[in-house]
Design a protein around this motif. Structure first.
Motif, PDB file in Angstrom:
ATOM      1  N   ALA A  77       0.825  -1.206   0.000  1.00  0.00           N
ATOM      2  CA  ALA A  77       0.000   0.000   0.000  1.00  0.00           C
ATOM      3  C   ALA A  77       0.860   1.256   0.000  1.00  0.00           C
ATOM      4  O   ALA A  77       0.454   2.294  -0.538  1.00  0.00           O
ATOM      5  N   ARG A 114       1.881   1.885  -3.541  1.00  0.00           N
ATOM      6  CA  ARG A 114       0.764   2.471  -4.299  1.00  0.00           C
ATOM      7  C   ARG A 114       0.628   3.956  -4.001  1.00  0.00           C
ATOM      8  O   ARG A 114       0.387   4.758  -4.903  1.00  0.00           O
ATOM      9  N   SER A 152      -9.747   6.938   4.873  1.00  0.00           N
ATOM     10  CA  SER A 152     -10.275   6.186   3.740  1.00  0.00           C
ATOM     11  C   SER A 152     -11.751   5.842   3.844  1.00  0.00           C
ATOM     12  O   SER A 152     -12.311   5.264   2.909  1.00  0.00           O
ATOM     13  N   ASN A 208      -9.952   3.532  -0.789  1.00  0.00           N
ATOM     14  CA  ASN A 208      -8.996   2.496  -1.177  1.00  0.00           C
ATOM     15  C   ASN A 208      -9.275   1.973  -2.582  1.00  0.00           C
ATOM     16  O   ASN A 208      -9.318   0.751  -2.823  1.00  0.00           O
ATOM     17  N   VAL A 234      -8.723   1.091  -6.557  1.00  0.00           N
ATOM     18  CA  VAL A 234      -7.620   0.499  -7.317  1.00  0.00           C
ATOM     19  C   VAL A 234      -6.888   1.622  -8.031  1.00  0.00           C
ATOM     20  O   VAL A 234      -7.499   2.403  -8.774  1.00  0.00           O
ATOM     21  N   GLY A 256      -6.469 -10.626  -0.287  1.00  0.00           N
ATOM     22  CA  GLY A 256      -5.866  -9.455   0.353  1.00  0.00           C
ATOM     23  C   GLY A 256      -5.241  -9.804   1.678  1.00  0.00           C
ATOM     24  O   GLY A 256      -4.554 -10.821   1.815  1.00  0.00           O
ATOM     25  N   TYR A 286       0.016  -6.760  -7.346  1.00  0.00           N
ATOM     26  CA  TYR A 286      -0.915  -5.641  -7.508  1.00  0.00           C
ATOM     27  C   TYR A 286      -0.294  -4.632  -8.478  1.00  0.00           C
ATOM     28  O   TYR A 286       0.883  -4.280  -8.309  1.00  0.00           O
ATOM     29  N   ASN A 301      -9.758  -2.652   0.630  1.00  0.00           N
ATOM     30  CA  ASN A 301      -9.266  -2.713  -0.745  1.00  0.00           C
ATOM     31  C   ASN A 301     -10.051  -3.725  -1.571  1.00  0.00           C
ATOM     32  O   ASN A 301     -10.367  -3.487  -2.737  1.00  0.00           O
ATOM     33  N   GLU A 348     -11.428  -3.598  -5.467  1.00  0.00           N
ATOM     34  CA  GLU A 348     -10.792  -4.518  -6.420  1.00  0.00           C
ATOM     35  C   GLU A 348     -11.817  -5.470  -7.013  1.00  0.00           C
ATOM     36  O   GLU A 348     -11.849  -5.712  -8.226  1.00  0.00           O
TER      37      GLU A 348
END
Length: 379
Positions: A9, A12, A144, A166, A168, A195, A251, A283, A287
């Motif tokens: 994360a 990302r 989030s 969260n 993608v 996850g 990911y 997430n 996703e």
């Protein structure tokens, strides 16, 4: 400033800031079981190695990093913005504010409310007091889920907040997955739990469900299990027919084929039951929906409210065997197709973050300087 440099994360978020036009330098701890990260940055400062579940050790490492901040920060350029990802890093970031003549914007990124923070005893009171003290110099909060604001930050007082879901992160949209029912595949029904695997109640429920249906329903697990949360994760998997664990995934490369291989995405978590687990938007929710999987959520949670607003997915009152067996005994191929079609009809930007959102985030953080103390502004 991050608590685990090797956390996917974190990679990302670095990519999001970079896509938004920011130049990024990073400092933080690394978990002892994680390999050194290969972040695409010139400056990566590893402050110490810490370990999951060893709170006192992490506190000591944080104190050492804060005390030595003037030394290790010599290699950093003067930042416009410091983003402190979780409370321990906010403590370290506060020590950096006097390092430069002009104080950088300080942003507190809190994506989970730790269970210690919510205890209704002296320990919880101390933790909340520490957070309030450290937020006195914070210009902006990133979180989030709106439930974190309603149930924690707005109740206690907090700086102005920006909601960064969260989603993608996929600046290049590429291929997205389709639910297998939409190409005619309905048997067996497949449920994916992907996850951060950290909920022993979910594992027990899915294990019992797969055993009950004896091949008419399969469960697929992918990701990183928190082994400290299970009596014997691998033993349970090995002993359960029609339930398999396929290891970690990449990911975002593996997301489309991963979720396109299942009909339903398990979006239920009891890791911090009644608190953080009820409030988060995980997430796997974004996703799965982006790639066509039908989300399964628990009634009364923020996840359930999210999918109910969109008119998609399945909401269950509990995860008892009786409830789950009844749900899937009545799950016809036509019903699955209708549920999958409702997910496929959603606007992909509901679940995917693009470059425009990254630019908007960087611009907002860059202009986050408060004209008055942050907590007064929040009030």
């Amino acid at each position: 400033m991050v608590h685990n440099l090797a956390d996917p994360a974190v990679e990302r978020r670095v990519a999001m800031f970079t896509a938004g036009g920011a130049e990024v330098e990073i400092a933080g701890f690394r978990r002892g079981d994680a390999a050194r990260p290969s972040l695409p940055l010139t400056t990566v400062i590893e402050l110490d190695i810490t370990h999951d579940g060893r709170m006192l050790h992490r506190l000591a490492a944080t104190a050492r990093a804060a005390a030595g901040a003037r030394g290790w920060s010599q290699s950093l350029r003067r930042p416009d913005v410091i983003v402190a990802r979780n409370l321990e890093m906010l403590g370290v970031a506060n020590r950096l504010l006097g390092r430069w003549d002009s104080k950088p914007v300080l942003v507190y990124e809190c994506l989970d409310i730790h269970r210690l923070m919510l205890r209704q005893d002296r320990i919880g009171g101390v933790m909340r007091a520490v957070e309030q003290r450290l937020m006195r110099h914070v210009d902006m909060l990133i979180t989030s889920s709106p439930a974190f604001l309603r149930n924690h930050f707005h109740r206690l007082g907090a700086p102005p907040a920006v909601l960064v879901e969260n989603k993608v992160f996929a600046p290049d949209p590429g291929e997205v997955g389709r639910n297998p029912v939409l190409v005619g595949e309905t048997n067996p029904i497949r449920i994916g739990w992907f996850g951060a695997l950290r909920c022993h109640k979910s594992l027990a429920a899915l294990t019992a469900l797969s055993r009950h249906f004896g091949g008419r329903l399969d469960v697929v697990l992918r990701g990183r299990p928190a082994l400290t949360e299970f009596d014997d994760f691998q033993g349970t998997v090995n002993a359960t027919p029609h339930l398999e664990y396929g290891g970690p995934f990449r990911y975002p490369d593996d997301l489309a084929p991963l979720y396109a291989g299942v009909h339903f995405a398990w979006a239920i978590d009891f890791f911090e039951e009644g608190l953080n687990s009820n409030w988060l938007l995980p997430n796997r929710l974004y996703e799965g929906c982006l790639n066509g999987a039908i989300p399964i959520a628990l009634e009364g949670t923020e996840t359930a409210a999210f999918i109910e607003r969109l008119g998609i997915g399945v909401v269950v009152p509990d995860i008892s065997q009786e409830t789950l067996v009844a749900l899937f005994e009545g799950m016809t191929a036509e019903r699955i197709r209708d549920l999958a079609a409702a997910v496929a009809a959603q606007d992909p930007t509901t679940f995917r973050c693009d470059t425009r959102e990254c630019v908007a985030l960087v611009e907002r953080l860059s202009g986050a300087r408060s004209t008055q103390p942050a907590l007064e502004a929040a009030a």
